[in-house]
Every structure is written in C-alpha cells, then in structure tokens.
Design a protein around this motif. Structure first.
Motif, PDB file in Angstrom:
ATOM      1  N   HIS A  73      34.050  36.014  42.051  1.00 42.58           N
ATOM      2  CA  HIS A  73      33.907  36.847  40.855  1.00 42.58           C
ATOM      3  C   HIS A  73      34.521  38.225  41.080  1.00 42.58           C
ATOM      4  N   ARG A  74      34.317  38.781  42.266  1.00 43.41           N
ATOM      5  CA  ARG A  74      34.892  40.095  42.559  1.00 43.41           C
ATOM      6  C   ARG A  74      36.421  40.046  42.520  1.00 43.41           C
ATOM      7  N   ILE A 119      26.227  40.833  40.907  1.00 46.42           N
ATOM      8  CA  ILE A 119      27.188  39.978  40.204  1.00 46.42           C
ATOM      9  C   ILE A 119      26.503  39.421  38.958  1.00 46.42           C
ATOM     10  N   ILE A 161      33.639  30.482  36.443  1.00 48.56           N
ATOM     11  CA  ILE A 161      33.198  30.005  37.759  1.00 48.56           C
ATOM     12  C   ILE A 161      31.886  29.256  37.566  1.00 48.56           C
ATOM     13  N   THR A 214      38.328  37.686  40.786  1.00 48.88           N
ATOM     14  CA  THR A 214      38.888  37.218  39.511  1.00 48.88           C
ATOM     15  C   THR A 214      38.245  37.823  38.266  1.00 48.88           C
ATOM     16  N   SER A 215      37.013  38.342  38.406  1.00 45.85           N
ATOM     17  CA  SER A 215      36.240  38.869  37.265  1.00 45.85           C
ATOM     18  C   SER A 215      35.898  37.805  36.227  1.00 45.85           C
ATOM     19  N   LYS A 216      35.961  36.532  36.623  1.00 48.83           N
ATOM     20  CA  LYS A 216      35.653  35.452  35.686  1.00 48.83           C
ATOM     21  C   LYS A 216      34.137  35.332  35.488  1.00 48.83           C
ATOM     22  N   PRO A 217      33.683  34.999  34.278  1.00 45.11           N
ATOM     23  CA  PRO A 217      32.253  34.823  34.032  1.00 45.11           C
ATOM     24  C   PRO A 217      31.710  33.636  34.815  1.00 45.11           C
ATOM     25  N   MET A 218      30.420  33.696  35.109  1.00 48.24           N
ATOM     26  CA  MET A 218      29.829  32.697  35.997  1.00 48.24           C
ATOM     27  C   MET A 218      28.697  31.930  35.329  1.00 48.24           C
TER      28      MET A 218
END
Length: 252
Positions: free
Chosen positions: A113-114, A148, A79, A116-120
């Motif tokens: 993020h919540r 987050i 993200i 998909t849990s993808k790094p940001m």
C-alpha cells in the motif's frame, strides 16, 4: 461442507494423525499378519522421520512456491489480503488479535500500500465462532499499528473459496476486478486459482517464502516445526485437489 466437518476430516488425512493411525493399524496387525504389521510400522517411522526433517519439509513447501512474478502492481485496482488465523485471547493485547501467519501477510500488504497507494480489502471470517473476525482484527492492526487504511472488510468467509467469492461480490460494486493478492507463497497457487475462478484478474503478491540460509546437519534432525511445515504442504495439496472437484460458483 462446514468449517468443523472440513477440519475434522483434514485432521485424519494430515500428519501427525494420519501417521498415528498408520502405526496403530500396524500394531493391530502384528499378530494376524506380522509381515504387513511390521511393514506399516516401519513405514510410519520412516515417514515420521522424513516429514519431521527441516530439509524435507522445506523442499516440499518450495514445490508449491513459484518465484515472484514481475508485475507492475500499480496496475492493480486494489490490494486483497487473506487472513491466516487468529491469536485467541492474547493476554498482552487483552483480546483476540491477528495470528502469526496473518501478521506476516498484513505486514507485506502494508508495504504494498505504501508503494502503490491502492485501496485495501481484508478478508477472513470467524469460523470457530469467536465473535471476532480475522478481517476485523486485520483492519485494527493495519490502521492502529501500521497506519494503513482498510477500505473494505469481508468478515464472513471460512475458507479460501469463500474468501474469493465473497471478496468479488464486495469489489464488483466498485468496478474492481484486477487485484494484487497477498498471501503466503505456499498458499498462493490455491488462492490464485480460486480468486480467478471467482472472476478476478489476479496479480500474485506472495510473501513469506520458504528459504534456507545453509544446509547443515541440523537440516536432517527432526523437529516439531518441520513436521508442521509438512502438514502445511499436505493441507495445500488436499485443498487444491478438493477445489478442483468442486464446481465453480457463479458470482452474482
């Protein structure tokens, strides 16, 4: 062109300064060319009224916005959230912190993020030389207030073009080129194009769409807020035109 020069030129092209200059030109021409002078003054008043009405301003912004696209954002590798300004010397927080537009963007990025849990990655520099980058402010708020994690920050960019290319340089080291891009709906067309030119596969994740609960008499009464939204529209249009004539930068 640096941040100061770009914004100085933009000020002359955007309302309200462009309308002030148009009206001032009309006043100066009243004696020598009264017909033209009166015409310019009439045009100034008409444009000022139109661009200050909520209905017109919202309609202009909606022209930039496209409906949310049906992407499975779980397919994104990361993200990327763009900064949207700083709240300088915030007395209640005791320092610089994220501005309103930035807060709207990171709120949605936190939700993604919540899900998909993808790094940001947070991207945004400190173009006025405050010593506190937007990216650093975003990370602080995301981690301390939204809980987050932010894996990367890009804290040197002064505009959307630099956001894109600097972010690509960071993420390519981890083999990431497919991103969910978070920014305002009215900013997404320009941002998406720049990030794609930088080398990303972009899944637009726009937020803060221009919506209206109902249209009544107040939609036709001028407000300062509506004039600001008209300013945003023309800022985006000028930015898109400028980036179209800029050569694409090779990402290395």
């Amino acid at each position: 062109m640096d941040w100061f020069a770009t914004n100085l030129i933009s000020a002359f092209l955007l309302p309200p300064l462009n309308l002030i200059l148009l009206g001032a030109t009309g006043i100066l021409l009243l004696k020598r060319r009264p017909g033209l002078g009166k015409g310019l003054l009439a045009a100034t008043l008409a444009l000022l009224y139109l661009l200050s009405t909520p209905l017109a301003a919202d309609t202009l912004l909606q022209e930039l916005e496209t409906p949310p696209e049906r992407y499975d954002l779980n397919n994104a590798q990361a993200i990327v959230v763009l900064g949207g300004g700083t709240y300088y010397d915030a007395p209640e927080y005791g320092n610089h912190t994220v501005g309103r537009y930035t807060l709207e963007r990171i709120r949605y990025a936190a939700q993604l993020h919540r899900i998909t849990s993808k790094p940001m990655l947070a991207t945004g520099g400190a173009p006025v030389g405050s010593g506190s980058s937007e990216a650093t402010q975003m990370r602080t708020v995301l981690e301390d207030e939204f809980q987050i994690p932010v894996k990367w920050i890009e804290d040197a960019a002064g505009n959307t073009h630099e956001n894109a290319y600097n972010s690509f340089a960071i993420l390519k080291t981890d083999g990431i080129n497919r991103i969910a891009l978070v920014t305002h709906a009215w900013h997404m067309p320009r941002a998406k194009r720049e990030f794609e030119r930088a080398g990303f596969e972009v899944m637009p994740a726009a937020t803060a769409y221009t919506t209206r609960y109902k249209t009544d008499i107040f939609a036709f009464i001028p407000t300062a807020g509506a004039l600001q939204r008209s300013n945003l529209f023309f800022h985006e249009v000028i930015g898109m035109l400028w980036y179209r004539i800029m050569p694409a930068r090779r990402s290395v």
